[in-house]
Design an enzyme around this catalytic site. Structure first.
Site, PDB file in Angstrom:
ATOM      1  N   HIS A 242      -8.320  12.125  12.075  1.00 52.74           N
ATOM      2  CA  HIS A 242      -9.305  13.093  12.564  1.00 52.74           C
ATOM      3  C   HIS A 242      -9.881  13.796  11.326  1.00 52.74           C
ATOM      4  O   HIS A 242      -9.185  13.946  10.317  1.00 52.74           O
ATOM      5  CB  HIS A 242      -8.544  14.091  13.452  1.00 52.74           C
ATOM      6  CG  HIS A 242      -9.382  15.126  14.136  1.00 52.74           C
ATOM      7  ND1 HIS A 242      -9.897  16.230  13.497  1.00 52.74           N
ATOM      8  CD2 HIS A 242      -9.770  15.235  15.433  1.00 52.74           C
ATOM      9  CE1 HIS A 242     -10.558  16.981  14.376  1.00 52.74           C
ATOM     10  NE2 HIS A 242     -10.503  16.393  15.556  1.00 52.74           N
TER      11      HIS A 242
ATOM     12  N   ASP B 273       0.298  14.949  11.236  1.00 54.46           N
ATOM     13  CA  ASP B 273      -0.625  15.630  12.142  1.00 54.46           C
ATOM     14  C   ASP B 273      -0.208  15.269  13.570  1.00 54.46           C
ATOM     15  O   ASP B 273      -0.444  14.156  14.040  1.00 54.46           O
ATOM     16  CB  ASP B 273      -2.054  15.155  11.836  1.00 54.46           C
ATOM     17  CG  ASP B 273      -3.078  15.678  12.831  1.00 54.46           C
ATOM     18  OD1 ASP B 273      -2.678  16.311  13.833  1.00 54.46           O
ATOM     19  OD2 ASP B 273      -4.279  15.446  12.621  1.00 54.46           O
TER      20      ASP B 273
ATOM     21  N   GLN C  75      -2.127  15.050  18.541  1.00 53.95           N
ATOM     22  CA  GLN C  75      -2.121  14.198  19.730  1.00 53.95           C
ATOM     23  C   GLN C  75      -0.711  13.736  20.089  1.00 53.95           C
ATOM     24  O   GLN C  75      -0.447  13.386  21.226  1.00 53.95           O
ATOM     25  CB  GLN C  75      -3.009  12.953  19.509  1.00 53.95           C
ATOM     26  CG  GLN C  75      -4.473  13.269  19.285  1.00 53.95           C
ATOM     27  CD  GLN C  75      -5.160  13.844  20.522  1.00 53.95           C
ATOM     28  OE1 GLN C  75      -4.799  13.543  21.650  1.00 53.95           O
ATOM     29  NE2 GLN C  75      -6.158  14.689  20.294  1.00 53.95           N
TER      30      GLN C  75
ATOM     31  N   LYS D   9      -3.625  21.831  23.050  1.00 54.67           N
ATOM     32  CA  LYS D   9      -3.514  20.429  23.464  1.00 54.67           C
ATOM     33  C   LYS D   9      -2.185  20.159  24.166  1.00 54.67           C
ATOM     34  O   LYS D   9      -1.941  19.070  24.640  1.00 54.67           O
ATOM     35  CB  LYS D   9      -3.647  19.504  22.251  1.00 54.67           C
ATOM     36  CG  LYS D   9      -5.058  19.519  21.669  1.00 54.67           C
ATOM     37  CD  LYS D   9      -5.197  18.483  20.596  1.00 54.67           C
ATOM     38  CE  LYS D   9      -6.375  18.720  19.692  1.00 54.67           C
ATOM     39  NZ  LYS D   9      -7.647  18.308  20.279  1.00 54.67           N
TER      40      LYS D   9
ATOM     41  N   CYS E  35     -14.651  13.230  16.269  1.00 49.67           N
ATOM     42  CA  CYS E  35     -14.288  13.773  14.950  1.00 49.67           C
ATOM     43  C   CYS E  35     -13.491  12.749  14.154  1.00 49.67           C
ATOM     44  O   CYS E  35     -12.527  13.098  13.451  1.00 49.67           O
ATOM     45  CB  CYS E  35     -13.489  15.067  15.057  1.00 49.67           C
ATOM     46  SG  CYS E  35     -14.377  16.389  15.844  1.00 49.67           S
TER      47      CYS E  35
HETATM   48  N1  PLP Z   1      -5.920  16.123  14.469  1.00 48.03           N
HETATM   49  C1  PLP Z   1      -6.047  15.359  15.559  1.00 48.03           C
HETATM   50  C2  PLP Z   1      -5.378  14.012  15.594  1.00 48.03           C
HETATM   51  C3  PLP Z   1      -6.784  15.812  16.649  1.00 48.03           C
HETATM   52  O1  PLP Z   1      -6.905  15.049  17.736  1.00 48.03           O
HETATM   53  C4  PLP Z   1      -7.389  17.103  16.582  1.00 48.03           C
HETATM   54  C5  PLP Z   1      -8.235  17.577  17.688  1.00 48.03           C
HETATM   55  O2  PLP Z   1      -8.714  16.825  18.504  1.00 48.03           O
HETATM   56  C6  PLP Z   1      -7.219  17.857  15.439  1.00 48.03           C
HETATM   57  C7  PLP Z   1      -6.471  17.347  14.396  1.00 48.03           C
HETATM   58  C8  PLP Z   1      -7.802  19.225  15.323  1.00 48.03           C
HETATM   59  O3  PLP Z   1      -7.220  20.090  16.264  1.00 48.03           O
HETATM   60  P1  PLP Z   1      -7.749  21.573  16.446  1.00 48.03           P
HETATM   61  O4  PLP Z   1      -9.226  21.457  16.654  1.00 48.03           O
HETATM   62  O5  PLP Z   1      -7.028  22.071  17.657  1.00 48.03           O
HETATM   63  O6  PLP Z   1      -7.420  22.316  15.207  1.00 48.03           O
END
Ligand code: PLP
Length: 404
Positions: free
Chosen positions: A122, A199, A202, A225, A363
């Site tokens: 992401h 990270d 998900q 999430k 993203c």
């Molecule tokens: N990393 C991953 C794999 C994600 O799916 C997301 C959001 O969809 C993020 C990071 C960023 O999360 P946040 O916008 O809640 O900070």
């Protein structure tokens, strides 16, 4: 596990209609819906216990502080951290990654050093590292992916070298649903004396996370999430790292003693929590973790496996539909395109039928570039979704095809 209708009635939004149609919510990867219990917990702290945390001797401040620290304990237990001082609250996954990219970068990264990410990331796990590389003259290395949407681990091993200072890798691809073999990645990195940030944005939603077993150095995720409120997230770090790293932001509460000559910092985890934190959000996150723990994490994962299997069978059976991301190991997410129909058109027609899906690049532009497309339609399911909803989606896709 509770009966599905009972589960659904825990989430008030799932009962609503949009455009006069029963809502079908398939955008859980972007944000998950909230059970009444989470909504009530936030309501309760704001209604009865609102006082700024860690600051006052008065009753309200004490109660709010205690609730906040209880929430931290719940997070520590949920991911099996070895202590609650390893849990830093942040604004979300993005906030947590930026904290480490800054703090770790300040202390350890110099010109010519290398940072490894994967092609599946992401943007939140790409851009902060790029910014760090720009500041320090370091180099970003990327683990390539294959056409199933999996990272190529053999290529990863070739990238590791004495120059590698940190590996930042997603546990699950948000765009494709691929589960990444993080244990293998971490083991190889550690043999190279390199720490790993996982990270979990998900990953946390769809299975049991045990940070000690995984042996990651940092694990990050967002409250929203995992059925909690927005604006709250978690940065787990092994104590030895959090102790060594400098703070990210300066301000109230993260200090021990301040004089104009010199400031000393608070102990963990407060060193990384500058200013008034989102204590109501933390309490809501704690309530969300209680909810899913009681529901049963193994049971949730099993239900989601069944939903994935049924939805994959149904969607792949529709003529003219291509699924992107066909790894054997996936969470309950399906990314697809209908031949000759733009993803926004598909998403807009489905929306008018009451079906919420995500469209666009998610993203994760490098993933889209890999496939030579400008986006997909993403269906991200979780335990409160049903087979009937999947069938409604299939009818919706057929309708889209008939309209274009
Ligand atoms: N990393 C991953 C794999 C994600 O799916 C997301 C959001 O969809 C993020 C990071 C960023 O999360 P946040 O916008 O809640 O900070």
């Amino acid at each position: 596990m509770k009966d599905i209708s009972e589960i659904r009635s825990d989430f008030p939004i799932l009962g609503r209609k949009v455009y006069g149609k029963q809502l079908v919510y398939f955008d859980n990867g972007a944000t998950a819906q909230k059970p009444q219990r989470v909504i009530d917990s936030v309501d309760e702290i704001l209604t009865f216990f609102n006082g700024n945390i860690h600051r006052g001797v008065h009753y309200l401040s004490d109660m709010a502080s205690e609730s906040y620290e209880n929430a931290r304990q719940k997070v520590a237990a949920f991911i099996n951290a070895s202590g609650k001082e390893e849990i830093v609250f942040t604004s979300g996954t993005t906030g947590s990654i930026n904290t480490i990219a800054f703090s770790f970068g300040e202390r350890y990264i110099k010109r010519g050093d290398e940072i490894i990410v994967s092609h599946l990331e992401h943007h939140a796990n790409i851009v902060p590292w790029q910014m760090l590389c720009e500041r320090k003259g370091a180099i970003l290395k990327v683990i390539p992916m294959n056409s199933n949407g999996e990272i190529i681990t053999g290529e990863y091993l070739k990238l590791l070298s004495p120059k590698t200072k940190i590996v930042a890798i997603t546990q699950v691809s948000n765009a494709l649903g691929t589960i990444v073999p993080v244990n293998e990645i971490i083991e190889a990195a550690h043999s190279n004396n390199t720490p790993v940030l996982v990270d979990g944005a998900q990953g946390i939603q769809h299975g049991i996370v045990d940070v000690q077993k995984m042996d990651c150095d940092f694990y990050v995720f967002s409250g929203h999430k995992i059925y909690g409120p927005t604006g709250i997230g978690v940065l787990y770090g092994k104590k030895k790292w959090l102790e060594e790293l400098p703070p990210y932001q300066g301000g109230g509460d993260m200090v021990e003693k301040v004089t104009f000559e010199k400031t000393t910092y608070n102990h963990l985890p407060f060193k990384f929590e500058a200013g008034t934190m989102n204590y109501a959000g933390a309490v809501g996150l704690g309530a969300a973790l209680d909810y899913i723990t009681e529901l049963g994490r193994e049971e949730i994962a099993e239900r989601e496996r069944q939903l994935l299997s049924y939805a994959t069978e149904c969607i792949s059976g529709i003529e003219g539909v291509t699924i992107y991301g066909n790894s054997e190991r996936k969470i309950s997410t399906i990314s697809f395109l209908i031949d000759g129909i733009h993803q926004y058109d598909t998403g807009m027609v489905l929306d008018k039928l009451g079906i919420a899906v995500r469209t666009g690049t998610h993203c994760a532009q490098p993933v889209m570039d890999f496939f030579g497309i400008d986006g997909t339609v993403r269906v991200s399911m979780c335990f409160y979704n049903t087979r009937q909803e999947i069938e409604a989606l299939v009818q919706g896709i057929e309708k889209v095809k008939s309209m274009f």
